[in-house]
Design an enzyme around this catalytic site. Structure first.
Site, PDB file in Angstrom:
ATOM      1  N   SER A 146      13.608  93.145  66.692  1.00  0.00           N
ATOM      2  CA  SER A 146      12.850  93.556  67.879  1.00  0.00           C
ATOM      3  C   SER A 146      13.376  92.795  69.086  1.00  0.00           C
ATOM      4  O   SER A 146      13.265  91.563  69.152  1.00  0.00           O
ATOM      5  CB  SER A 146      11.367  93.252  67.686  1.00  0.00           C
ATOM      6  OG  SER A 146      10.750  93.270  68.962  1.00  0.00           O
ATOM      7  N   HIS A 192      15.226  97.542  67.339  1.00  0.00           N
ATOM      8  CA  HIS A 192      13.810  97.889  67.529  1.00  0.00           C
ATOM      9  C   HIS A 192      13.439  97.634  68.993  1.00  0.00           C
ATOM     10  O   HIS A 192      13.615  96.532  69.516  1.00  0.00           O
ATOM     11  CB  HIS A 192      12.942  97.062  66.588  1.00  0.00           C
ATOM     12  CG  HIS A 192      11.494  97.458  66.614  1.00  0.00           C
ATOM     13  ND1 HIS A 192      10.999  98.521  65.904  1.00  0.00           N
ATOM     14  CD2 HIS A 192      10.436  96.925  67.266  1.00  0.00           C
ATOM     15  CE1 HIS A 192       9.697  98.631  66.113  1.00  0.00           C
ATOM     16  NE2 HIS A 192       9.331  97.665  66.952  1.00  0.00           N
ATOM     17  N   ASP A 212      10.537  97.819  71.783  1.00  0.00           N
ATOM     18  CA  ASP A 212       9.081  97.841  71.966  1.00  0.00           C
ATOM     19  C   ASP A 212       8.690  98.233  73.384  1.00  0.00           C
ATOM     20  O   ASP A 212       8.983  97.516  74.337  1.00  0.00           O
ATOM     21  CB  ASP A 212       8.505  96.458  71.653  1.00  0.00           C
ATOM     22  CG  ASP A 212       8.479  96.181  70.161  1.00  0.00           C
ATOM     23  OD1 ASP A 212       7.959  97.024  69.412  1.00  0.00           O
ATOM     24  OD2 ASP A 212       8.987  95.114  69.746  1.00  0.00           O
ATOM     25  N   MET A 233       5.674  98.894  75.943  1.00  0.00           N
ATOM     26  CA  MET A 233       4.249  98.595  76.147  1.00  0.00           C
ATOM     27  C   MET A 233       3.845  98.935  77.576  1.00  0.00           C
ATOM     28  O   MET A 233       4.621  98.708  78.508  1.00  0.00           O
ATOM     29  CB  MET A 233       3.996  97.105  75.896  1.00  0.00           C
ATOM     30  CG  MET A 233       4.445  96.644  74.517  1.00  0.00           C
ATOM     31  SD  MET A 233       3.984  94.944  74.223  1.00  0.00           S
ATOM     32  CE  MET A 233       4.830  94.624  72.674  1.00  0.00           C
ATOM     33  N   HIS A 277       9.610 102.132  69.653  1.00  0.00           N
ATOM     34  CA  HIS A 277       8.212 101.990  69.240  1.00  0.00           C
ATOM     35  C   HIS A 277       7.348 102.110  70.488  1.00  0.00           C
ATOM     36  O   HIS A 277       7.282 101.176  71.295  1.00  0.00           O
ATOM     37  CB  HIS A 277       8.050 100.620  68.545  1.00  0.00           C
ATOM     38  CG  HIS A 277       6.636 100.283  68.184  1.00  0.00           C
ATOM     39  ND1 HIS A 277       6.242  99.004  67.826  1.00  0.00           N
ATOM     40  CD2 HIS A 277       5.521 101.043  68.115  1.00  0.00           C
ATOM     41  CE1 HIS A 277       4.955  99.006  67.555  1.00  0.00           C
ATOM     42  NE2 HIS A 277       4.490 100.233  67.729  1.00  0.00           N
ATOM     43  N   MET A 334       4.130 101.951  72.420  1.00  0.00           N
ATOM     44  CA  MET A 334       2.757 101.428  72.452  1.00  0.00           C
ATOM     45  C   MET A 334       2.213 101.801  73.824  1.00  0.00           C
ATOM     46  O   MET A 334       1.988 100.950  74.697  1.00  0.00           O
ATOM     47  CB  MET A 334       2.761  99.914  72.225  1.00  0.00           C
ATOM     48  CG  MET A 334       3.057  99.542  70.782  1.00  0.00           C
ATOM     49  SD  MET A 334       3.565  97.822  70.597  1.00  0.00           S
ATOM     50  CE  MET A 334       5.307  97.993  70.958  1.00  0.00           C
ATOM     51  N   MET A 392       1.755  98.312  61.241  1.00  0.00           N
ATOM     52  CA  MET A 392       1.690  97.086  62.037  1.00  0.00           C
ATOM     53  C   MET A 392       1.074  96.003  61.160  1.00  0.00           C
ATOM     54  O   MET A 392      -0.020  96.182  60.615  1.00  0.00           O
ATOM     55  CB  MET A 392       0.803  97.265  63.268  1.00  0.00           C
ATOM     56  CG  MET A 392       1.321  98.212  64.342  1.00  0.00           C
ATOM     57  SD  MET A 392       2.989  97.878  64.928  1.00  0.00           S
ATOM     58  CE  MET A 392       2.852  96.195  65.517  1.00  0.00           C
ATOM     59  N   ASP A 446       6.094  96.012  60.816  1.00  0.00           N
ATOM     60  CA  ASP A 446       6.355  95.414  62.128  1.00  0.00           C
ATOM     61  C   ASP A 446       5.356  94.303  62.421  1.00  0.00           C
ATOM     62  O   ASP A 446       4.162  94.561  62.582  1.00  0.00           O
ATOM     63  CB  ASP A 446       6.258  96.517  63.194  1.00  0.00           C
ATOM     64  CG  ASP A 446       6.651  96.027  64.587  1.00  0.00           C
ATOM     65  OD1 ASP A 446       7.107  94.878  64.728  1.00  0.00           O
ATOM     66  OD2 ASP A 446       6.500  96.811  65.543  1.00  0.00           O
TER      67      ASP A 446
HETATM   68  C1  DX5 Z   1       4.421  93.829  68.527  1.00  0.00           C
HETATM   69  C2  DX5 Z   1       5.762  94.506  68.389  1.00  0.00           C
HETATM   70  C3  DX5 Z   1       6.682  93.878  67.430  1.00  0.00           C
HETATM   71  C4  DX5 Z   1       7.039  92.452  67.720  1.00  0.00           C
HETATM   72  C5  DX5 Z   1       7.385  91.787  66.433  1.00  0.00           C
HETATM   73  O1  DX5 Z   1       3.592  94.650  69.268  1.00  0.00           O
HETATM   74  O2  DX5 Z   1       5.602  95.859  68.014  1.00  0.00           O
HETATM   75  O3  DX5 Z   1       7.854  94.672  67.268  1.00  0.00           O
HETATM   76  O4  DX5 Z   1       8.085  92.298  68.602  1.00  0.00           O
HETATM   77  O5  DX5 Z   1       7.603  90.445  66.711  1.00  0.00           O
HETATM   78  P1  DX5 Z   1       7.552  89.314  65.604  1.00  0.00           P
HETATM   79  O6  DX5 Z   1       8.625  89.647  64.594  1.00  0.00           O
HETATM   80  O7  DX5 Z   1       7.835  88.093  66.380  1.00  0.00           O
HETATM   81  O8  DX5 Z   1       6.188  89.368  65.003  1.00  0.00           O
HETATM   82 ZN    ZN Z   2       7.402  97.059  67.443  1.00  0.00          ZN
END
Ligand code: DX5
Ligand code: ZN
Length: 232
Positions: free
Chosen positions: A11, A36, A38, A40, A70, A72, A141, A179
């Site tokens: 990620s 990956h 992310d 948000m 991903h 969110m 998750m 994840d």
């Molecule tokens: C959280 C993300 C993850 C996050 C994982 O909302 O979707 O992808 O970056 O990070 P670690 O591996 O540090 O838990």
């Molecule tokens: Zn993620």
């Protein structure tokens, strides 16, 4: 049913954003399989990150590996369009972030990407019941979404086993991704519970301790050797 080969998906949330292209190159050179990404929106989750422009920039930088977007965010459909144009390979979203789950899944496929549904730790799996033929990936998750560096929530193990069985019973080649909080000391058990795709942010990018371009080798090698020990 035979398991699909393991995929390690760092990620980039925990990468150094000032040097993102180089970070992604280094982690792929060290043996990671997928990037990956992310996304948000400070609405679906209480944090704000990166959009399609950054995905497009990574493609222009020369990244050819699959990018696992991903989402969110809510709503999802506009961003599905934008990320498909920006070079996403997988586009995953949370079923509670869109009113028409089936339509959003179809949209991902119509745009030529692989689709996935993501379930928060307390989310039921009901949304999967009628769409197993429309998902290439199911992601659980193992932390509450929004931030890197949180601890793995143990009940995810039970949920992984449940989803593994649903996938095996369906007969489809659906990936099962996990994840959040994935580390060298739990990745073997996570694989044994059913996962075949492993997101890790802080465990990988936090392992950098020098400006050696190969500094991610040892953590990825450690992940692989733990995965090889899994009894599946
Ligand atoms: C959280 C993300 C993850 C996050 C994982 O909302 O979707 O992808 O970056 O990070 P670690 O591996 O540090 O838990
Ligand atoms: Zn993620």
């Amino acid at each position: 049913m035979a398991r699909l080969p393991d995929l390690i998906s760092p990620s980039i949330l925990s990468a150094d954003f000032a040097r993102l292209g180089e970070e992604v190159d280094n982690v792929l050179k060290a043996g990671a399989d997928v990037v990956h990404f992310d996304v948000m929106d400070n609405h679906y989750v209480p944090n704000l990150t990166i959009g399609p422009l950054v995905c497009d920039a990574l493609r222009k930088h020369g990244v050819t590996a699959e990018i696992d977007v991903h989402l969110m965010v809510t709503p999802v459909d506009n961003l599905i369009n934008d990320f498909a144009k920006a070079g996403a390979s997988y586009i995953t979203f949370h079923p509670d972030a869109t009113i028409h789950v089936d339509r959003s899944l179809q949209l991902v496929h119509d745009l030529g990407c692989k689709s996935g549904l993501v379930f928060n730790p307390a989310a039921p799996l009901d949304a999967l019941e009628y769409v197993m033929d429309k998902v290439d990936l199911i992601m659980l998750m193992s932390v509450n979404p929004g931030f890197g560096g949180q601890s793995f929530i143990p009940s995810t193990m039970t949920k992984l086993k449940q989803v593994r069985k649903m996938i095996d019973d369906s007969g489809y080649d659906i990936r099962l991704e996990v994840d959040g909080g994935v580390k060298a000391n739990n990745i073997k058990e996570i694989k044994e519970a059913g996962a075949d795709m492993f997101v890790a942010g802080s465990a990988i990018f936090g392992a950098a301790n020098s400006d050696d371009p190969n500094h991610y080798d040892s953590i990825i090698t450690e992940f692989r050797s733990e995965l090889a020990k899994a009894n599946v």
